[in-house]
Design an enzyme around this catalytic site. Structure first.
Site, PDB file in Angstrom:
ATOM      1  N   TYR A 141      38.962-109.670   5.498  1.00  0.00           N
ATOM      2  CA  TYR A 141      39.139-110.981   6.114  1.00  0.00           C
ATOM      3  C   TYR A 141      38.147-112.005   5.569  1.00  0.00           C
ATOM      4  O   TYR A 141      38.450-113.186   5.528  1.00  0.00           O
ATOM      5  CB  TYR A 141      38.939-110.881   7.631  1.00  0.00           C
ATOM      6  CG  TYR A 141      40.135-110.401   8.394  1.00  0.00           C
ATOM      7  CD1 TYR A 141      40.707-109.163   8.127  1.00  0.00           C
ATOM      8  CD2 TYR A 141      40.692-111.174   9.407  1.00  0.00           C
ATOM      9  CE1 TYR A 141      41.793-108.716   8.845  1.00  0.00           C
ATOM     10  CE2 TYR A 141      41.784-110.737  10.131  1.00  0.00           C
ATOM     11  CZ  TYR A 141      42.330-109.507   9.848  1.00  0.00           C
ATOM     12  OH  TYR A 141      43.412-109.069  10.565  1.00  0.00           O
ATOM     13  N   LYS A 198      39.119 -94.761   4.954  1.00  0.00           N
ATOM     14  CA  LYS A 198      40.002 -94.266   3.890  1.00  0.00           C
ATOM     15  C   LYS A 198      39.056 -93.815   2.775  1.00  0.00           C
ATOM     16  O   LYS A 198      39.097 -94.313   1.637  1.00  0.00           O
ATOM     17  CB  LYS A 198      40.951 -95.406   3.451  1.00  0.00           C
ATOM     18  CG  LYS A 198      42.044 -94.965   2.496  1.00  0.00           C
ATOM     19  CD  LYS A 198      43.140 -94.140   3.138  1.00  0.00           C
ATOM     20  CE  LYS A 198      44.091 -93.613   2.087  1.00  0.00           C
ATOM     21  NZ  LYS A 198      45.114 -92.697   2.632  1.00  0.00           N
ATOM     22  N   ASP A 230      45.418 -93.373   7.749  1.00  0.00           N
ATOM     23  CA  ASP A 230      46.846 -93.023   7.817  1.00  0.00           C
ATOM     24  C   ASP A 230      47.067 -91.886   8.812  1.00  0.00           C
ATOM     25  O   ASP A 230      47.985 -91.919   9.639  1.00  0.00           O
ATOM     26  CB  ASP A 230      47.403 -92.675   6.418  1.00  0.00           C
ATOM     27  CG  ASP A 230      46.529 -91.724   5.624  1.00  0.00           C
ATOM     28  OD1 ASP A 230      45.373 -91.465   6.024  1.00  0.00           O
ATOM     29  OD2 ASP A 230      47.011 -91.214   4.580  1.00  0.00           O
ATOM     30  N   ASP A 254      42.516-104.052  13.162  1.00  0.00           N
ATOM     31  CA  ASP A 254      43.578-104.994  13.523  1.00  0.00           C
ATOM     32  C   ASP A 254      44.894-104.240  13.675  1.00  0.00           C
ATOM     33  O   ASP A 254      45.606-104.376  14.667  1.00  0.00           O
ATOM     34  CB  ASP A 254      43.693-106.069  12.434  1.00  0.00           C
ATOM     35  CG  ASP A 254      44.796-107.068  12.730  1.00  0.00           C
ATOM     36  OD1 ASP A 254      44.909-107.484  13.899  1.00  0.00           O
ATOM     37  OD2 ASP A 254      45.540-107.422  11.798  1.00  0.00           O
ATOM     38  N   ASP A 258      46.878-102.898  17.418  1.00  0.00           N
ATOM     39  CA  ASP A 258      48.256-103.267  17.770  1.00  0.00           C
ATOM     40  C   ASP A 258      49.073-102.015  18.036  1.00  0.00           C
ATOM     41  O   ASP A 258      49.859-101.942  18.978  1.00  0.00           O
ATOM     42  CB  ASP A 258      48.929-104.045  16.624  1.00  0.00           C
ATOM     43  CG  ASP A 258      48.913-105.554  16.847  1.00  0.00           C
ATOM     44  OD1 ASP A 258      47.885-106.058  17.342  1.00  0.00           O
ATOM     45  OD2 ASP A 258      49.920-106.220  16.533  1.00  0.00           O
TER      46      ASP A 258
HETATM   47  C1  IPM Z   1      44.006-110.350  16.193  1.00  0.00           C
HETATM   48  C2  IPM Z   1      44.934-111.230  15.393  1.00  0.00           C
HETATM   49  C3  IPM Z   1      44.114-112.009  14.376  1.00  0.00           C
HETATM   50  C4  IPM Z   1      43.371-110.999  13.511  1.00  0.00           C
HETATM   51  C5  IPM Z   1      44.925-112.982  13.513  1.00  0.00           C
HETATM   52  C6  IPM Z   1      45.652-114.000  14.346  1.00  0.00           C
HETATM   53  C7  IPM Z   1      44.075-113.655  12.472  1.00  0.00           C
HETATM   54  O1  IPM Z   1      45.910-110.462  14.787  1.00  0.00           O
HETATM   55  O2  IPM Z   1      43.112-110.894  16.887  1.00  0.00           O
HETATM   56  O3  IPM Z   1      44.177-109.141  16.164  1.00  0.00           O
HETATM   57  O4  IPM Z   1      43.954-110.439  12.586  1.00  0.00           O
HETATM   58  O5  IPM Z   1      42.201-110.769  13.794  1.00  0.00           O
HETATM   59 MG    MG Z   2      45.907-108.441  15.363  1.00  0.00          MG
END
Ligand code: IPM
Ligand code: MG
Length: 362
Positions: A141, A198, A230, A254, A258
């Site tokens: 990032y 990784k 993975d 990230d 999710d």
């Molecule tokens: C999160 C989001 C952000 C990230 C995006 C919107 C830049 O996906 O907070 O997880 O990747 O950090």
């Molecule tokens: Mg995210």
């Protein structure tokens, strides 16, 4: 009086954030905490008003506050801006970096009432209680990025094409501080830490793993395991109960957070706290969900659980935090659901009603 900077942002942000603010207003005084709220601009909303997605005043107001509550940023209206001006990149990342928030804590807890809401089998998700600790200010990032045109020969012709470069950099101090935070948090839980990397391919991952192995000597109470990213993705859906504290670098965190969110029924259930800097930032783990914005459909629970984290971490009021988590559990037990966690036989409610139902039980 402690100050909270409220940054509703874009999409569903302005719908979910007020519900969480009202929860704070109700709970904090019961624990002797009087809060002062101030609202600020961020994201596309800030671009529209002042031409910049992270106005200097917002960063300054964040620094001058005791905690920041953020909704979400971004949406189709600003997707066509040059990459470096998009709210996600131009507001959220510099806010995290500017405040020095290197650790993002994302607890993933399945409320038993939601065992049927996950797309995964009930037997698999039942009992899920893990936390993803994501490094937040390093890695891909924030590494050097570039785009360039390069030429190559094909046959007897010279052609040109484009090349894009993202750089993945980690230093030992960056790795040490996030691992130390994970180890310290794990001491208050089962003591098990899974470090995700990784290391079979990436040099940054090899440094990460070596650093962890050296540090662990000073943490005899921690049971550290290493796992490739993975494999972790697969294990999370195969048997999530094997995990307690997961610690990993920015991009892996990230993605895995999710994925882990579905173990709690919906990403609309996943709160987060970003810590390690001058002031902590609390935000739901999900995005601005433009497709459902303005329709009273969004689930406010992730944001409400984020203010529970605020009460626990910033204000050291674990009982206040627990009372919010319990109220959320009670509402779910009573059968109320937003659309994202709807199950047969339950009653679907909107954002505003869900907020009100939770506050009624506080
Ligand atoms: C999160 C989001 C952000 C990230 C995006 C919107 C830049 O996906 O907070 O997880 O990747 O950090
Ligand atoms: Mg995210």
């Amino acid at each position: 009086m402690p100050k909270i900077l409220v940054l509703p942002g874009d999409g569903i942000g302005p719908e979910i954030v007020p519900e969480a603010v009202k929860v704070l207003e109700k709970v904090a005084p019961k624990y002797g905490l009087e809060l002062e709220f101030q609202e600020g601009l961020i994201g596309g909303a800030a671009i529209d008003k002042v031409g910049k997605s992270l106005p200097e005043e917002t960063l300054e107001a964040s620094r001058a506050s005791d905690a920041v509550l953020l909704g979400a940023v971004g949406g189709p209206k600003w997707d066509t801006l040059p990459a470096s001006e998009r709210p996600e990149v131009a507001a959220l990342l510099p806010l995290r970096k500017g405040l020095g928030l290197y650790a993002n804590i994302r607890p993933c807890l399945l409320y038993s009432a939601l065992a049927d809401s996950s797309t995964l089998k009930k037997e698999v998700v039942e009992g899920t209680d893990l936390v993803v600790i994501r490094e937040l200010t390093g890695g891909l990032y924030f590494g050097k990025k570039s785009r360039e045109t390069y030429t190559f020969s094909s046959g007897d012709k010279t052609e040109s094409a484009e090349r894009a470069i993202d750089t993945l950099v980690y230093t030992t101090p960056e790795i040490k501080r996030i691992l130390a935070l994970a180890f310290d948090l794990a001491k208050k839980r089962s003591g098990k830490v899974t470090s995700v990397d990784k290391a079979n391919v990436l040099e940054s991952s090899r440094l990460w793993r070596e650093t962890a192995d050296k540090m662990i000597e000073e943490y005899p109470e921690i049971n550290l395991e290493h796992i490739y990213v993975d494999n972790c993705a697969m294990q999370l859906v195969r048997n999530p109960k094997q995990f307690d504290v997961i610690v990993t670098e920015n991009t892996f965190g990230d993605i895995l957070s999710d994925q882990a969110s579905m173990l709690s029924g919906s990403i609309g259930m996943l709160p987060s706290a970003s810590v390690g800097g001058e002031v902590a930032l609390y935000e739901p783990s999900h995005g601005s969900a433009p497709d459902i914005a303005g329709k009273d459909l969004a689930n406010p629970i992730a944001t409400i659980l984020s203010v529970a984290m605020m009460l626990e971490i910033t204000f050291d009021l674990p009982d206040a935090a627990q009372s919010i988590r319990k109220a959320v559990g009670d509402v779910l037990e009573a059968g109320y659901r937003t659309g994202d966690i709807m199950s047969p036989g339950c009653r679907q409610v909107g954002t505003v009603e869900m907020g009100a139902l939770i506050r009624e039980r506080l």
